[in-house]
Design a protein around this motif. Structure first.
Motif, PDB file in Angstrom:
ATOM      1  N   CYS A 109       0.903  -1.158   0.018  1.00  0.00           N
ATOM      2  CA  CYS A 109      -0.494   0.145  -0.323  1.00  0.00           C
ATOM      3  C   CYS A 109       1.380   0.920   0.128  1.00  0.00           C
ATOM      4  O   CYS A 109       1.831   1.613   0.899  1.00  0.00           O
ATOM      5  CB  CYS A 109      -0.905   0.404   1.598  1.00  0.00           C
ATOM      6  N   ASN A 137      -3.747   1.808   7.513  1.00  0.00           N
ATOM      7  CA  ASN A 137      -2.782   1.636   6.309  1.00  0.00           C
ATOM      8  C   ASN A 137      -1.592   1.632   6.989  1.00  0.00           C
ATOM      9  O   ASN A 137      -1.111   3.104   5.883  1.00  0.00           O
ATOM     10  CB  ASN A 137      -3.757   2.909   4.881  1.00  0.00           C
ATOM     11  N   VAL A 197      -3.944   6.143  -5.674  1.00  0.00           N
ATOM     12  CA  VAL A 197      -5.220   5.699  -6.658  1.00  0.00           C
ATOM     13  C   VAL A 197      -5.397   6.787  -5.746  1.00  0.00           C
ATOM     14  O   VAL A 197      -5.984   7.829  -6.714  1.00  0.00           O
ATOM     15  CB  VAL A 197      -5.309   4.937  -6.001  1.00  0.00           C
ATOM     16  N   HIS A 198      -6.173   7.114  -5.022  1.00  0.00           N
ATOM     17  CA  HIS A 198      -7.028   8.571  -5.194  1.00  0.00           C
ATOM     18  C   HIS A 198      -7.212  10.030  -5.165  1.00  0.00           C
ATOM     19  O   HIS A 198      -7.244  10.016  -5.190  1.00  0.00           O
ATOM     20  CB  HIS A 198      -7.640   8.216  -3.363  1.00  0.00           C
ATOM     21  N   GLU A 223      -9.862   9.744   1.197  1.00  0.00           N
ATOM     22  CA  GLU A 223      -8.301   9.458   0.507  1.00  0.00           C
ATOM     23  C   GLU A 223      -8.057  10.775  -0.924  1.00  0.00           C
ATOM     24  O   GLU A 223      -7.467  10.939  -0.700  1.00  0.00           O
ATOM     25  CB  GLU A 223      -7.984   8.249   0.447  1.00  0.00           C
ATOM     26  N   CYS A 287      -6.060   0.023  -8.119  1.00  0.00           N
ATOM     27  CA  CYS A 287      -5.169  -0.491  -7.126  1.00  0.00           C
ATOM     28  C   CYS A 287      -4.193  -1.955  -7.594  1.00  0.00           C
ATOM     29  O   CYS A 287      -4.673  -2.415  -7.474  1.00  0.00           O
ATOM     30  CB  CYS A 287      -5.544  -0.124  -5.614  1.00  0.00           C
ATOM     31  N   PHE A 289      -1.837  -2.882  -6.132  1.00  0.00           N
ATOM     32  CA  PHE A 289      -1.653  -3.452  -4.693  1.00  0.00           C
ATOM     33  C   PHE A 289      -3.290  -4.858  -4.794  1.00  0.00           C
ATOM     34  O   PHE A 289      -2.941  -5.976  -4.739  1.00  0.00           O
ATOM     35  CB  PHE A 289      -1.258  -3.059  -3.715  1.00  0.00           C
TER      36      PHE A 289
HETATM   37 FE1  SF4 Z   1      -3.585   1.600  -0.312  1.00  0.00          FE
HETATM   38 FE2  SF4 Z   1      -4.202   0.618  -2.840  1.00  0.00          FE
HETATM   39 FE3  SF4 Z   1      -6.158   1.387  -0.522  1.00  0.00          FE
HETATM   40 FE4  SF4 Z   1      -4.578   2.933  -1.811  1.00  0.00          FE
HETATM   41  S1  SF4 Z   1      -6.109   2.000  -2.740  1.00  0.00           S
HETATM   42  S2  SF4 Z   1      -5.169   3.143  -0.092  1.00  0.00           S
HETATM   43  S3  SF4 Z   1      -2.673   2.553  -2.154  1.00  0.00           S
HETATM   44  S4  SF4 Z   1      -4.472  -0.285  -0.171  1.00  0.00           S
END
Ligand code: SF4
Ligand code: 13P
Length: 334
Positions: A109, A137, A197-198, A223, A287, A289
């Protein structure tokens, strides 16, 4: 801060090259996973951002808060965590004697990466009156250095409950932290991390889609940056998005969060149209991940009981208190 260019692959490639299983293979694999689950007395917990086929075999699909609550109360012997690494670590801290596995151990993350425990320790030492609130997170080591954990679903409640005589340090998401400050009026020192991502959604990308669908409300994750949050009708965690969309009389709703959420929303709110909010340059709303987990890897991890989460006794002991504090505050009546 981490160099985001290193972990941010091109969205279009990521979005379009993920191979789809043929339906017969998908059905067979899903059946095998359900049989293994019985055999192992396992529970499958999946985050709302997981691919549809994983969500469909899970016992519980939800946000970080719901998943922690499920992990805290499960009687299963094996917890199969379909989410990212920090989520599986949280389940392990709550269940040190159970086997906790995840399909891909590299599912990290960007927020977790932005806040290494050693750097946090150094920063905490600059003010002994800091009360550290860590967004879930983050790594288990960062949790172990914190006073209380929060998720996007309970961050406002957790901050409101923080001791008045302490200086609040909020790690690692500066956007969630800024939103919580707006909601509570409580000043906080914010760690400079963000979700790669956000932060892709921008004022202009959201204005474009709002103009295209003028009647559709916009729901955004906290986020997202302030420029995006300001345009939203509702800012909330992924689980609260489900209840907002169920309650809303709108037939079409714009969603500014990771793409996996749309599968969950479509299941929970049949008959409504969900419009993924576009970004400026690419379809970067996946995302990478979360998308490392696949149905095949889920099956393999259940067969091998690996990759497995292992944490030191010390981290488990020190990480447990702030998580339990969060669960206790969360359970208080509003
Ligand atoms: Fe982390 Fe992915 Fe959630 Fe963004 S979307 S906070 S990178 S787990
Ligand atoms: P939620 O707890 O709202 O599901 O958020 C988790 C997350 O990783 C958001 O990017």
């Amino acid at each position: 801060m981490i160099d985001l260019t290193e972990i941010q692959p091109r969205g279009i490639d990521r979005f379009e090259t993920r191979p789809q299983l043929p339906p017969a293979k998908l059905d067979a694999l899903s059946r095998d996973i359900l049989a293994l689950k019985k055999e192992l007395n396992a529970v499958i917990l999946a985050h709302n951002y997981q691919v549809a086929e994983i969500q469909d075999v899970a016992d519980f699909v939800g946000d970080s808060l719901g998943l922690s609550q499920q992990a805290a109360k499960t009687s299963a012997d094996v917890i199969v965590f379909c989410g990212v690494h920090f989520m599986a670590e949280t389940a392990k801290i709550l269940n040190p004697n159970k086997v906790v596995i995840l399909p891909d151990k590299d599912a990290g993350c960007s927020l977790e990466e932005s806040c290494p425990a050693e750097k946090l320790k150094v920063f905490q030492a600059t003010n002994l009156n800091f009360y550290t609130i860590a967004y879930i997170n983050c790594s288990a080591e960062v949790k172990a250095l914190s006073d209380v954990i929060c998720t996007s679903g309970n961050a406002v409640k957790i901050v409101k409950a923080a001791p008045q005589d302490r200086d609040l340090l909020f790690v690692p998401d500066e956007n969630l932290g800024a939103w919580v400050m707006e909601q509570t009026g409580r000043p906080m020192t914010l760690w400079r991390g963000n979700c790669y991502v956000h932060v892709e959604w921008t004022h202009s990308s959201i204005m474009r889609i709002r103009n295209e669908f003028p009647g559709a409300p916009l729901v955004a994750h906290p986020e997202c940056t302030k420029a995006v949050r300001m345009l939203a009708d509702e800012v909330c965690s992924t689980e609260k998005m489900v209840s907002y969309c169920q309650r809303s009389s709108a037939k079409a709703i714009i969603i500014a969060t990771e793409a996996g959420m749309l599968h969950r929303l479509q299941k929970e709110c049949p008959g409504k149209q969900f419009i993924p909010a576009p970004t400026d340059n690419c379809r970067c709303n996946e995302c990478r991940f979360m998308k490392m987990n696949t149905l095949e890897k889920l099956y393999d991890c259940m067969v091998n009981l690996a990759p497995r989460i292992e944490l030191s006794k010390e981290v488990i002991q020190r990480g447990r208190l702030p998580i339990e504090r969060m669960l206790e505050i969360s359970a208080r009546p509003d």
